[in-house]
Design an enzyme around this catalytic site. Structure first.
Site, mmCIF file in Angstrom:
data_model
loop_
_atom_site.group_PDB
_atom_site.id
_atom_site.type_symbol
_atom_site.label_atom_id
_atom_site.label_comp_id
_atom_site.label_asym_id
_atom_site.label_seq_id
_atom_site.Cartn_x
_atom_site.Cartn_y
_atom_site.Cartn_z
ATOM 1 N N ARG A 110 31.665 -32.031 75.547
ATOM 2 C CA ARG A 110 31.002 -31.092 74.425
ATOM 3 C C ARG A 110 29.876 -30.537 74.540
ATOM 4 N NH1 ARG A 110 31.468 -34.795 68.944
ATOM 5 N NH2 ARG A 110 32.064 -32.437 68.063
ATOM 6 N N GLN A 123 33.990 -36.621 58.899
ATOM 7 C CA GLN A 123 32.777 -37.642 59.113
ATOM 8 C C GLN A 123 32.481 -38.256 57.979
ATOM 9 O OE1 GLN A 123 33.361 -34.905 60.574
ATOM 10 N NE2 GLN A 123 32.676 -34.722 62.635
ATOM 11 N N ARG A 138 31.197 -40.330 68.816
ATOM 12 C CA ARG A 138 30.649 -38.938 68.296
ATOM 13 C C ARG A 138 29.377 -38.937 67.702
ATOM 14 N NH1 ARG A 138 29.992 -40.151 63.932
ATOM 15 N NH2 ARG A 138 29.093 -38.310 63.383
ATOM 16 N N GLY A 139 28.788 -37.941 67.489
ATOM 17 C CA GLY A 139 27.288 -38.016 67.051
ATOM 18 C C GLY A 139 26.406 -37.731 68.174
ATOM 19 N N ALA A 140 25.514 -36.931 68.095
ATOM 20 C CA ALA A 140 24.619 -36.407 69.179
ATOM 21 C C ALA A 140 24.091 -37.752 70.025
ATOM 22 C CB ALA A 140 23.457 -35.316 68.926
ATOM 23 N N ASN A 181 23.924 -28.326 63.461
ATOM 24 C CA ASN A 181 24.453 -29.662 63.169
ATOM 25 C C ASN A 181 25.760 -28.826 62.728
ATOM 26 O OD1 ASN A 181 24.195 -32.196 62.363
ATOM 27 N ND2 ASN A 181 24.310 -31.796 60.220
ATOM 28 N N LYS A 182 26.541 -30.197 62.230
ATOM 29 C CA LYS A 182 28.008 -30.014 61.811
ATOM 30 C C LYS A 182 28.401 -28.837 60.852
ATOM 31 C CE LYS A 182 30.835 -31.884 62.932
ATOM 32 N NZ LYS A 182 31.518 -31.467 64.138
ATOM 33 N N ASP A 202 22.346 -31.533 66.041
ATOM 34 C CA ASP A 202 22.846 -31.610 67.530
ATOM 35 C C ASP A 202 21.991 -31.204 68.504
ATOM 36 O OD1 ASP A 202 25.123 -32.059 65.558
ATOM 37 O OD2 ASP A 202 25.861 -32.961 67.487
HETATM 38 O O1 MRU Z 1 31.190 -33.603 65.784
HETATM 39 P P1 MRU Z 1 30.206 -34.631 65.634
HETATM 40 O O2 MRU Z 1 31.012 -35.690 64.505
HETATM 41 O O3 MRU Z 1 29.935 -35.294 66.755
HETATM 42 O O4 MRU Z 1 28.929 -34.168 64.815
HETATM 43 C C1 MRU Z 1 28.027 -34.849 64.243
HETATM 44 C C2 MRU Z 1 27.163 -34.179 63.646
HETATM 45 O O5 MRU Z 1 26.816 -33.119 63.448
HETATM 46 C C3 MRU Z 1 25.754 -35.127 63.395
HETATM 47 O O6 MRU Z 1 25.248 -34.589 62.153
HETATM 48 C C4 MRU Z 1 24.730 -35.029 64.499
HETATM 49 O O7 MRU Z 1 25.343 -35.246 65.687
HETATM 50 C C5 MRU Z 1 23.520 -35.776 64.249
HETATM 51 S S1 MRU Z 1 23.815 -37.518 64.671
HETATM 52 C C6 MRU Z 1 22.592 -38.648 64.276
#
Ligand code: MRU
Length: 342
Positions: free
Chosen positions: A92, A197, A47-49, A248-249, A238
């Site tokens: 996603r 997270q 996970r994470g962009a 973002n999250k 993201d």
């Molecule tokens: O749902 P996730 O855990 O993939 O969401 C992640 C985030 O929102 C991060 O802040 C974003 O992807 C940036 S990661 C460098």
């Protein structure tokens, strides 16, 4: 530097940290088919962009390797890989990095002339993307460290660290670079409901690095801002629209609103590849809706009344006017100046 996700040439697999096990277990798993990569992205093993961007590129490699083993003709090979690209992208919807890397792989497939050549080029490109990701994050860290005052307490949300990228991190890359210069900085990490997270992954990363970290629940941010205990907020993103609106999250926008009220600077740290110049504003960013159980069930136990309604958007969009600056590998930009780096 350790890569938290990488292509293993000798085995033709994608090796990644199994993030759903954190913080109890730090274990790597090998993903060896395109459909298991789709599931790994969907279930957030990765996970994470930026990390899911790399995972998407690896997913295309896996399909290509599988088709090469089946000795299909070039037309079938190209057709099935094109379908695999669409399939992986659908795992996603919010993070643009997934589309960005998979579209690069799609172009290699389109322009290639033989199966062997395309497989090699896909693998080479994915490894190049991994290496570039770390270099980019180091640059983001370098520029971002400039805005962290001496002895500052940084508030962050979700996890934009080594585990959300290939290594170093974006928002946590800034934290790491700032900490290299000034050992007195501290971090407040939001728990980040519903997937936790911040609690599970960000505290794991920072405590392991010896960076003083305090865990707070999501609703506590304005309390600590009102007490002047937060000097700067830095999160990842993201997808960033051309006007600087940033997805973002879920919960990030709440932080930005509180930060504006209490006059705490609010920064987004993200690579250029997270900026989607094809969309004008954040209203066009697709927001992922995740399943209800992420909200209603904690540690296998239901925590609310049966029959209650639940909605679970994974992301929110912070309007550009709440963002002090966007920290990229090309420097720090005002949200309305993103076009200057394209
Ligand atoms: O749902 P996730 O855990 O993939 O969401 C992640 C985030 O929102 C991060 O802040 C974003 O992807 C940036 S990661 C460098």
């Amino acid at each position: 530097m350790e890569k938290t996700i990488e292509w293993v040439r000798e085995k033709n697999v994608s090796r990644m940290v199994e993030q759903t096990l954190l913080p109890y277990e730090y274990k790597k798993v090998d993903i060896d088919t395109c459909s298991s990569m789709y599931n790994a992205i969907k279930t957030m093993i990765v996970r994470g962009a930026p990390a899911i961007g790399i995972a998407g590129a690896h997913g295309v490699n896996l399909k290509a390797v599988e088709l090469k083993r089946q000795r299909v003709d070039i037309a079938t090979f190209k057709g099935e890989l094109t379908d695999a690209c669409d399939y992986l992208i659908s795992s996603r919807p919010t993070a643009v990095n997934l589309m960005w890397t998979v579209e690069q792989q799609r172009k290699i497939v389109k322009n290639g002339t033989s199966v062997d050549e395309i497989v090699e080029k896909l693998i080479d490109n994915s490894i190049k993307l991994e290496d570039e990701d770390i270099k980019i994050n180091k640059k983001i860290g370098y520029y971002g460290a400039e805005i962290v005052p001496r002895g500052a307490t940084i508030l962050t949300h979700c996890n934009a660290g080594a585990l959300a990228t290939v290594g170093w991190g974006t928002a946590l890359g800034v934290v790491r670079s700032a900490f290299e210069k000034d050992k007195t900085i501290k971090v407040f990490a939001d728990e980040t409901r519903p997937r936790g997270q911040g609690a599970r992954i960000t505290t794991f990363e920072l405590v392991r690095d010896g960076i003083p970290t305090t865990l707070i629940t999501d609703g506590m941010c304005s309390y600590f801002m009102s007490k002047r205990m937060i000097d700067v907020v830095i999160t990842g993103a993201d997808r960033i629209a051309a006007n600087g609106d940033s997805a973002n999250k879920i919960g990030t926008c709440t932080l930005a609103i509180a930060a504006k009220y209490y006059k705490v600077p609010f920064y987004i740290a993200a690579p250029k590849s997270t900026i989607d110049m094809s969309i004008k504003t954040g209203a066009e960013i697709p927001i992922e809706l995740r399943n209800e159980e992420e909200v209603t069930i904690v540690n296998g136990k239901r925590i609310c009344a049966e029959g209650v309604n639940v909605i679970n958007p994974g992301f929110d969009v912070t309007p550009n006017e709440l963002i002090t600056g966007i920290i990229t590998e090309e420097g720090i930009l005002a949200p309305d100046k993103l076009s200057t780096i394209f």
